[in-house]
Design a protein around this motif. Structure first.
Motif, PDB file in Angstrom:
ATOM      1  N   GLU A 184      30.417 -18.232   3.871  1.00  0.00           N
ATOM      2  CA  GLU A 184      30.982 -18.971   4.700  1.00  0.00           C
ATOM      3  C   GLU A 184      30.050 -19.142   6.360  1.00  0.00           C
ATOM      4  OE1 GLU A 184      34.626 -17.039   5.449  1.00  0.00           O
ATOM      5  OE2 GLU A 184      35.618 -17.818   3.487  1.00  0.00           O
ATOM      6  N   THR A 185      28.983 -18.989   6.067  1.00  0.00           N
ATOM      7  CA  THR A 185      27.941 -18.862   7.116  1.00  0.00           C
ATOM      8  C   THR A 185      28.354 -18.002   8.361  1.00  0.00           C
ATOM      9  OG1 THR A 185      28.599 -20.983   8.076  1.00  0.00           O
ATOM     10  CG2 THR A 185      26.750 -20.889   6.569  1.00  0.00           C
ATOM     11  N   ASP A 202      28.527 -28.202   5.234  1.00  0.00           N
ATOM     12  CA  ASP A 202      29.927 -28.461   4.676  1.00  0.00           C
ATOM     13  C   ASP A 202      30.554 -27.332   4.220  1.00  0.00           C
ATOM     14  OD1 ASP A 202      31.987 -29.304   3.695  1.00  0.00           O
ATOM     15  OD2 ASP A 202      31.216 -30.794   2.270  1.00  0.00           O
ATOM     16  N   GLN A 203      31.612 -26.917   4.952  1.00  0.00           N
ATOM     17  CA  GLN A 203      32.259 -25.408   4.593  1.00  0.00           C
ATOM     18  C   GLN A 203      32.637 -25.542   3.187  1.00  0.00           C
ATOM     19  OE1 GLN A 203      35.668 -24.388   6.773  1.00  0.00           O
ATOM     20  NE2 GLN A 203      34.865 -22.384   7.281  1.00  0.00           N
ATOM     21  N   ARG A 204      32.994 -26.827   2.608  1.00  0.00           N
ATOM     22  CA  ARG A 204      33.862 -26.742   1.261  1.00  0.00           C
ATOM     23  C   ARG A 204      32.579 -26.819   0.085  1.00  0.00           C
ATOM     24  NH1 ARG A 204      37.787 -31.556   1.427  1.00  0.00           N
ATOM     25  NH2 ARG A 204      35.813 -32.854   2.087  1.00  0.00           N
ATOM     26  N   ASN A 246      33.821 -19.071  -2.966  1.00  0.00           N
ATOM     27  CA  ASN A 246      33.721 -20.602  -3.005  1.00  0.00           C
ATOM     28  C   ASN A 246      32.226 -20.598  -3.440  1.00  0.00           C
ATOM     29  OD1 ASN A 246      33.825 -23.221  -3.380  1.00  0.00           O
ATOM     30  ND2 ASN A 246      33.421 -23.589  -1.166  1.00  0.00           N
ATOM     31  N   ALA A 247      31.958 -20.377  -4.848  1.00  0.00           N
ATOM     32  CA  ALA A 247      30.492 -20.474  -5.321  1.00  0.00           C
ATOM     33  C   ALA A 247      30.293 -20.647  -6.796  1.00  0.00           C
ATOM     34  CB  ALA A 247      29.715 -18.829  -4.985  1.00  0.00           C
ATOM     35  N   GLU A 248      29.088 -21.190  -7.041  1.00  0.00           N
ATOM     36  CA  GLU A 248      28.908 -21.398  -8.584  1.00  0.00           C
ATOM     37  C   GLU A 248      27.844 -20.451  -8.995  1.00  0.00           C
ATOM     38  OE1 GLU A 248      26.869 -24.979 -11.350  1.00  0.00           O
ATOM     39  OE2 GLU A 248      27.916 -25.153  -9.534  1.00  0.00           O
ATOM     40  N   VAL A 249      28.187 -19.801 -10.087  1.00  0.00           N
ATOM     41  CA  VAL A 249      26.971 -18.755 -10.517  1.00  0.00           C
ATOM     42  C   VAL A 249      26.071 -19.383 -11.529  1.00  0.00           C
ATOM     43  CG1 VAL A 249      26.674 -16.738 -11.747  1.00  0.00           C
ATOM     44  CG2 VAL A 249      28.499 -16.624 -10.457  1.00  0.00           C
ATOM     45  N   ALA A 250      25.027 -19.867 -10.931  1.00  0.00           N
ATOM     46  CA  ALA A 250      24.042 -20.674 -11.790  1.00  0.00           C
ATOM     47  C   ALA A 250      23.482 -19.733 -12.912  1.00  0.00           C
ATOM     48  CB  ALA A 250      22.960 -21.430 -10.841  1.00  0.00           C
ATOM     49  N   ALA A 251      23.239 -18.535 -12.914  1.00  0.00           N
ATOM     50  CA  ALA A 251      22.661 -17.774 -13.867  1.00  0.00           C
ATOM     51  C   ALA A 251      22.901 -16.331 -13.410  1.00  0.00           C
ATOM     52  CB  ALA A 251      21.184 -18.008 -14.095  1.00  0.00           C
ATOM     53  N   ILE A 252      22.885 -15.527 -14.492  1.00  0.00           N
ATOM     54  CA  ILE A 252      22.765 -13.776 -14.438  1.00  0.00           C
ATOM     55  C   ILE A 252      21.687 -13.584 -15.081  1.00  0.00           C
ATOM     56  CG2 ILE A 252      24.087 -11.829 -14.991  1.00  0.00           C
ATOM     57  CD1 ILE A 252      26.579 -13.226 -15.213  1.00  0.00           C
ATOM     58  N   VAL A 253      20.924 -12.628 -14.052  1.00  0.00           N
ATOM     59  CA  VAL A 253      19.544 -11.912 -14.647  1.00  0.00           C
ATOM     60  C   VAL A 253      19.658 -10.566 -14.774  1.00  0.00           C
ATOM     61  CG1 VAL A 253      17.127 -11.744 -13.860  1.00  0.00           C
ATOM     62  CG2 VAL A 253      18.471 -13.915 -13.542  1.00  0.00           C
ATOM     63  N   SER A 254      19.182 -10.127 -15.732  1.00  0.00           N
ATOM     64  CA  SER A 254      19.270  -8.510 -15.914  1.00  0.00           C
ATOM     65  C   SER A 254      17.821  -8.015 -16.783  1.00  0.00           C
ATOM     66  CB  SER A 254      20.491  -8.272 -17.003  1.00  0.00           C
ATOM     67  OG  SER A 254      20.669  -6.826 -16.935  1.00  0.00           O
ATOM     68  N   ASN A 255      17.788  -6.952 -16.585  1.00  0.00           N
ATOM     69  CA  ASN A 255      16.664  -6.211 -17.262  1.00  0.00           C
ATOM     70  C   ASN A 255      17.137  -5.590 -18.781  1.00  0.00           C
ATOM     71  OD1 ASN A 255      17.858  -4.575 -15.621  1.00  0.00           O
ATOM     72  ND2 ASN A 255      16.080  -2.952 -15.460  1.00  0.00           N
ATOM     73  N   HIS A 256      18.202  -5.819 -18.784  1.00  0.00           N
ATOM     74  CA  HIS A 256      19.058  -5.091 -19.982  1.00  0.00           C
ATOM     75  C   HIS A 256      19.983  -6.191 -20.671  1.00  0.00           C
ATOM     76  CE1 HIS A 256      17.651  -1.046 -19.180  1.00  0.00           C
ATOM     77  NE2 HIS A 256      18.277  -1.218 -17.699  1.00  0.00           N
ATOM     78  N   GLU A 257      20.271  -5.899 -21.801  1.00  0.00           N
ATOM     79  CA  GLU A 257      21.375  -6.972 -22.475  1.00  0.00           C
ATOM     80  C   GLU A 257      22.749  -6.534 -22.399  1.00  0.00           C
ATOM     81  OE1 GLU A 257      20.841  -9.544 -24.276  1.00  0.00           O
ATOM     82  OE2 GLU A 257      18.673  -9.568 -24.990  1.00  0.00           O
ATOM     83  N   ASP A 258      23.075  -5.473 -21.739  1.00  0.00           N
ATOM     84  CA  ASP A 258      24.462  -5.204 -21.634  1.00  0.00           C
ATOM     85  C   ASP A 258      25.507  -6.163 -20.925  1.00  0.00           C
ATOM     86  OD1 ASP A 258      22.636  -2.944 -21.346  1.00  0.00           O
ATOM     87  OD2 ASP A 258      24.405  -1.573 -21.477  1.00  0.00           O
ATOM     88  N   SER A 259      25.273  -7.261 -20.205  1.00  0.00           N
ATOM     89  CA  SER A 259      25.940  -8.041 -19.515  1.00  0.00           C
ATOM     90  C   SER A 259      26.136  -9.580 -20.136  1.00  0.00           C
ATOM     91  CB  SER A 259      25.859  -7.948 -18.027  1.00  0.00           C
ATOM     92  OG  SER A 259      26.317  -6.824 -17.273  1.00  0.00           O
TER      93      SER A 259
END
Length: 297
Positions: A284-285, A97-99, A128-141
């Protein structure tokens, strides 16, 4: 070509606004397009976009069709209608489903420009996306993640615990149902095992125009060589470092009067744009893998 131009929709069918995207590949032979579009027309679907490509070297055929299905038609109905051509031609096919909002995980180290650009493009609706998590090896973000209301995972890495960190990443992918991992200037190399597990589902931005100037400080390398064009490359992650199938690239002209810091500044802008475009194409595949290359519709 619209499917209903060949055969009118079934009486009583109303074409829905919901757009599905069918992507397929198979060995090329006559009748593929006709077989698929005939089945879509028979169920009353309306084709909104169609792209196809024949790779003469491998004799592989690739096609992407976006279409509106009749009201009430669900994914199972469409897959059932397409079963005959899929089996007859031995197609490798996917239907989405494109949406739908794809869940993604963004990985970043200290340089956050590409991450911020992705978050902005999601905010304004271009991605058109949902960021489920941000992963880093530093605390900066962490602050950026908290402002956006996104879970932040800081996993420092040492030579002794890299395997554990990668196991945690795979577990996070499973827990969040994330379908794409984005390396937005994440300055750690995936192991061969992780690269294989995420093949086709992890996109990296390389801060140079591959294959030139790999490794550390590519813009400084370019400056020392006196290049006149610098660029960035977005590609899928593979066990071969920075040699995965390329999705998008961009270059920009530079001159002898610019400093190495100017090169870096120009590079940051290019990286952000190229990575965002590659992510959009994937969402958008529009990207299909073809060996070491990609087909981009």
């Amino acid at each position: 070509m619209n499917a209903h131009s060949e055969e009118p929709p079934h009486r009583g069918h109303t074409v829905a606004d919901k757009i599905h995207v069918l992507s397929l590949s198979c060995d090329d032979r006559p009748g593929i397009v006709a077989a698929v579009t005939t089945e879509l027309a028979a169920m009353g679907a309306n084709i909104a976009e169609s792209n196809q490509f024949w790779d003469r070297q491998t004799n592989r055929f690739f096609m992407r069709i976006a279409f509106a299905a009749p009201v009430g038609a669900v994914k199972d109905d469409i897959e059932r209608a397409l079963k005959s051509p899929v089996e007859r031609f031995g197609m490798k096919a996917s239907l989405i489903d494109q949406r739908r909002r794809l869940k993604i995980i963004v990985m970043v180290s200290k340089f956050d420009h590409a991450l911020l650009h992705i978050l902005y493009q999601i905010k304004v609706g271009w991605l058109n996306a949902e960021v489920a998590a941000i992963v880093s090896n530093h605390e900066d973000s962490r602050c950026n993640a908290e402002l956006a209301g996104i879970p932040y995972h800081c996993w420092p890495i040492s030579k002794n615990d890299k395997t554990k960190q990668e196991e945690k990443l795979l577990e996070l992918v499973r827990e969040t149902d994330a379908e794409l991992v984005i390396l937005a200037r994440y300055m750690q190399v995936f192991s061969d095992a992780l690269s294989k597990r995420l093949y086709g589902r992890a996109i990296n931005i390389h801060h140079s125009f591959l294959p030139s100037f790999k490794g550390a400080k590519p813009y400084h390398q370019a400056f020392e060589r006196g290049v006149k064009l610098i660029g960035a490359t977005a590609h899928y992650v593979t066990p071969d470092l920075d040699e995965g199938p390329i999705i998008d690239q961009e270059t920009e002209r530079v001159t002898h009067s610019m400093s190495a810091e100017d090169f870096v500044a120009v590079g940051r802008d290019i990286e952000s744009r190229v990575l965002a475009r590659a992510v959009k194409l994937h969402l958008e595949t529009r990207v299909m893998l073809n060996g070491h290359k990609t087909i981009v519709f």
